[in-house]
Design a protein around this motif. Structure first.
Motif, PDB file in Angstrom:
ATOM      1  N   LEU A   1       4.581   0.064   8.667  1.00 14.49           N
ATOM      2  CA  LEU A   1       4.488   1.399   8.076  1.00 14.49           C
ATOM      3  C   LEU A   1       5.870   2.039   8.087  1.00 14.49           C
ATOM      4  O   LEU A   1       6.478   2.183   9.146  1.00 14.49           O
ATOM      5  CB  LEU A   1       3.498   2.263   8.882  1.00 14.49           C
ATOM      6  N   VAL A   2       6.359   2.377   6.888  1.00 17.50           N
ATOM      7  CA  VAL A   2       7.674   3.005   6.766  1.00 17.50           C
ATOM      8  C   VAL A   2       7.498   4.357   6.093  1.00 17.50           C
ATOM      9  O   VAL A   2       6.897   4.449   5.022  1.00 17.50           O
ATOM     10  CB  VAL A   2       8.634   2.123   5.941  1.00 17.50           C
ATOM     11  N   GLY A   3       8.010   5.387   6.725  1.00 22.35           N
ATOM     12  CA  GLY A   3       7.821   6.750   6.235  1.00 22.35           C
ATOM     13  C   GLY A   3       8.769   7.123   5.120  1.00 22.35           C
ATOM     14  O   GLY A   3       9.566   6.308   4.654  1.00 22.35           O
ATOM     15  N   PRO A   4       8.689   8.365   4.685  1.00 21.75           N
ATOM     16  CA  PRO A   4       9.540   8.849   3.595  1.00 21.75           C
ATOM     17  C   PRO A   4      10.956   9.127   4.094  1.00 21.75           C
ATOM     18  O   PRO A   4      11.210   9.090   5.305  1.00 21.75           O
ATOM     19  CB  PRO A   4       8.849  10.143   3.185  1.00 21.75           C
ATOM     20  N   GLU A   5      11.861   9.420   3.145  1.00 20.04           N
ATOM     21  CA  GLU A   5      13.253   9.691   3.511  1.00 20.04           C
ATOM     22  C   GLU A   5      13.345  10.822   4.539  1.00 20.04           C
ATOM     23  O   GLU A   5      14.187  10.794   5.419  1.00 20.04           O
ATOM     24  CB  GLU A   5      14.077  10.053   2.263  1.00 20.04           C
ATOM     25  N   GLY A   6      12.473  11.799   4.427  1.00 25.99           N
ATOM     26  CA  GLY A   6      12.530  12.923   5.355  1.00 25.99           C
ATOM     27  C   GLY A   6      11.873  12.653   6.702  1.00 25.99           C
ATOM     28  O   GLY A   6      11.849  13.524   7.566  1.00 25.99           O
ATOM     29  N   GLY A   7      11.341  11.464   6.881  1.00 22.55           N
ATOM     30  CA  GLY A   7      10.670  11.121   8.130  1.00 22.55           C
ATOM     31  C   GLY A   7       9.225  11.599   8.135  1.00 22.55           C
ATOM     32  O   GLY A   7       8.783  12.333   7.244  1.00 22.55           O
ATOM     33  N   PHE A   8       8.496  11.160   9.137  1.00 28.63           N
ATOM     34  CA  PHE A   8       7.129  11.631   9.304  1.00 28.63           C
ATOM     35  C   PHE A   8       7.139  13.047   9.873  1.00 28.63           C
ATOM     36  O   PHE A   8       8.048  13.422  10.616  1.00 28.63           O
ATOM     37  CB  PHE A   8       6.365  10.732  10.288  1.00 28.63           C
TER      38      PHE A   8
ATOM     39  N   GLN B   1       0.845  -1.188   0.000  1.00 23.81           N
ATOM     40  CA  GLN B   1       0.000   0.000   0.000  1.00 23.81           C
ATOM     41  C   GLN B   1       0.885   1.245   0.000  1.00 23.81           C
ATOM     42  O   GLN B   1       1.411   1.627   1.052  1.00 23.81           O
ATOM     43  CB  GLN B   1      -0.897  -0.022   1.253  1.00 23.81           C
ATOM     44  N   PRO B   2       1.077   1.881  -1.168  1.00 26.49           N
ATOM     45  CA  PRO B   2       1.797   3.157  -1.150  1.00 26.49           C
ATOM     46  C   PRO B   2       0.952   4.208  -0.429  1.00 26.49           C
ATOM     47  O   PRO B   2      -0.265   4.298  -0.661  1.00 26.49           O
ATOM     48  CB  PRO B   2       1.961   3.500  -2.638  1.00 26.49           C
ATOM     49  N   VAL B   3       1.601   4.972   0.450  1.00 25.99           N
ATOM     50  CA  VAL B   3       0.871   6.017   1.193  1.00 25.99           C
ATOM     51  C   VAL B   3       1.598   7.352   1.031  1.00 25.99           C
ATOM     52  O   VAL B   3       2.813   7.432   1.164  1.00 25.99           O
ATOM     53  CB  VAL B   3       0.729   5.681   2.702  1.00 25.99           C
ATOM     54  N   PHE B   4       0.831   8.374   0.756  1.00 21.63           N
ATOM     55  CA  PHE B   4       1.406   9.719   0.675  1.00 21.63           C
ATOM     56  C   PHE B   4       1.406  10.340   2.060  1.00 21.63           C
ATOM     57  O   PHE B   4       0.403  10.296   2.768  1.00 21.63           O
ATOM     58  CB  PHE B   4       0.601  10.578  -0.301  1.00 21.63           C
ATOM     59  N   THR B   5       2.556  10.896   2.426  1.00 21.44           N
ATOM     60  CA  THR B   5       2.675  11.565   3.723  1.00 21.44           C
ATOM     61  C   THR B   5       3.033  13.024   3.468  1.00 21.44           C
ATOM     62  O   THR B   5       3.252  13.435   2.326  1.00 21.44           O
ATOM     63  CB  THR B   5       3.778  10.904   4.575  1.00 21.44           C
ATOM     64  N   ARG B   6       3.133  13.786   4.527  1.00 20.93           N
ATOM     65  CA  ARG B   6       3.416  15.217   4.382  1.00 20.93           C
ATOM     66  C   ARG B   6       4.735  15.463   3.665  1.00 20.93           C
ATOM     67  O   ARG B   6       4.862  16.399   2.896  1.00 20.93           O
ATOM     68  CB  ARG B   6       3.458  15.881   5.769  1.00 20.93           C
ATOM     69  N   ARG B   7       5.726  14.623   3.951  1.00 17.10           N
ATOM     70  CA  ARG B   7       7.052  14.856   3.373  1.00 17.10           C
ATOM     71  C   ARG B   7       7.374  13.916   2.219  1.00 17.10           C
ATOM     72  O   ARG B   7       8.531  13.767   1.848  1.00 17.10           O
ATOM     73  CB  ARG B   7       8.118  14.718   4.464  1.00 17.10           C
ATOM     74  N   THR B   8       6.355  13.272   1.663  1.00 19.80           N
ATOM     75  CA  THR B   8       6.600  12.412   0.506  1.00 19.80           C
ATOM     76  C   THR B   8       6.871  13.279  -0.708  1.00 19.80           C
ATOM     77  O   THR B   8       6.058  14.141  -1.058  1.00 19.80           O
ATOM     78  CB  THR B   8       5.379  11.509   0.242  1.00 19.80           C
ATOM     79  N   ALA B   9       8.020  13.044  -1.342  1.00 25.46           N
ATOM     80  CA  ALA B   9       8.399  13.877  -2.489  1.00 25.46           C
ATOM     81  C   ALA B   9       7.638  13.462  -3.752  1.00 25.46           C
ATOM     82  O   ALA B   9       7.356  14.288  -4.606  1.00 25.46           O
ATOM     83  CB  ALA B   9       9.903  13.790  -2.713  1.00 25.46           C
TER      84      ALA B   9
END
Lengths: 248, 248
Positions: free
Chosen positions: B192-199, B110-118
């Motif tokens: 759940l694994v966040g983006p490179e920039g973290g949650f 499940q790809p998830v978009f987060t605040r810092r997802t590029a």
């Protein structure tokens, strides 16, 4: 998130308060032209021996950069003593193994030639460059040693006393990895991952006859060699290594 | 090592003894021209529902191939119910995540978009093609489901009852992963694994407020998102999943 400098470089020179460090052409180019660090920029430096230090960009020439070492950010600390013995695979996947093994805290990478290893040469210089970059980015205080490639039987013949060897056994002969690692004594260790074609029967028998060797299993699916490397290292750090302690 | 066929294909059609299967142009091309399978060649087929079957290449046209299903090699079996929620990363690393998560037995990506997802778009078709190839090579009996990309908060708002969520917490707030997983109840789970920039802080707080969520830590080094994904999945399979049992 914190005030520590984001630029991080591995150097060979000693680090101490008030010292100066002169970067060579390659690192100076990276710092000045790739990262566009201005005069006065903060850079974190580490050399694998003296901890991590904050330094400041003091002067820059066309092909060099001078840094003044200001203060210690982190003292050198003990790290897990974990070797990775792996059969070389093709370029993209071997680069990947060097990067990931560094992030996962391996202390030494030892390429080993086995009967079914397709590759006959390993570019150790290239692996070292990848390991340095991964160490800089992962905030390690060391860079893993890249050992010269050797035949597996030669490496095993020279095996140091007191170091356990966990062999990923694709034939299903190993006990589950979590079971083996959670019962393993602490101390120096090594993971051995064979080539894509698996170990030859004679190699398996030879390893299994060694008192310091234990076969481990990674479940019912066939894993690529690079996947197996990462999975085994992660399980080791989680169960026997420095992932067992909460972060500070 | 054994006499099971080495060619392995995922198909959509039902599988039963004596049935016939017609491959489309792409799989026929792979079988006939890439793998150069001759008439009569044995192929293993699986569809994620009916187990794995031995089939034989019966006839081939220019753009198709017909197979006769002969006998069941393995019955369908239960697999760990483990979802991977991950923030999309750039192409090479997202391909890698899809391949490795499939090898490591994830049931859904499940790809998830987060605040810092590029990244703002994910090519789910491409991820599915990678997952199919990895399933074929890893001898899985299923292909993980590739879910349409969604905002993280939407996925969490729809969370199914009874599924635990382990969040990789880079801020150091989580307990060590082996400690958490070895005490976790069995059952449906997700990483759940966040983006490179973290949650973002607000995201972390939102996840941590959920009763089904537990933060976990992966040690003192900074891991790339793709490394963290693999490491967490390997630890799950070793401690809670199907790596706990010896191979047959």
């Amino acid at each position: 998130m914190d005030d520590s400098p984001k630029l991080r470089l591995f150097i060979e020179a000693p680090l101490a308060e008030g010292g100066t460090v002169t970067l060579g052409a390659e690192q100076a180019h990276y710092l000045l032209h790739v990262m566009r660090a201005p005069a006065g920029a903060q850079v974190a430096l580490f050399n694998g021996r003296d901890g991590e230090w904050q330094a400041r960009l003091a002067d820059s020439g066309k092909r060099s950069a001078g840094l003044v070492v200001e203060r210690c950010l982190r003292p050198q600390a003990a790290e897990p003593d974990l070797w990775l013995l792996f059969a070389p695979v093709k370029r993209q996947r071997i680069d990947f193994i060097a990067e990931k093994a560094t992030e996962l805290g391996v202390s030494a990478l030892q390429p080993v030639f086995t009967r079914r290893t397709a590759m006959t040469r390993v570019n150790e210089q290239r692996l070292r460059a990848i390991a340095i970059e991964a160490a800089e980015q992962s905030e390690r205080l060391t860079v893993p040693e890249i050992r010269p490639s050797r035949a597996l039987d030669m490496v095993l013949a020279d095996w140091p006393a007191g170091r356990r060897l966990f062999m990923l056994d694709e034939t299903g002969g190993g006990r589950p990895i979590a079971e083996v690692l959670s019962r393993a004594e602490r101390g120096p260790a090594a993971m051995l991952v064979g080539p894509e074609g698996g170990f030859a029967k004679s190699e398996l028998d030879a390893v299994l006859s060694l008192a310091f060797a234990r076969p481990v299993g990674l479940g019912p699916r066939i894993l690529r060699a690079d996947t197996a490397v990462l999975a085994a290292l992660a399980c080791f750090q989680a169960l026997c290594g420095d992932w067992r302690h909460p972060a500070e």
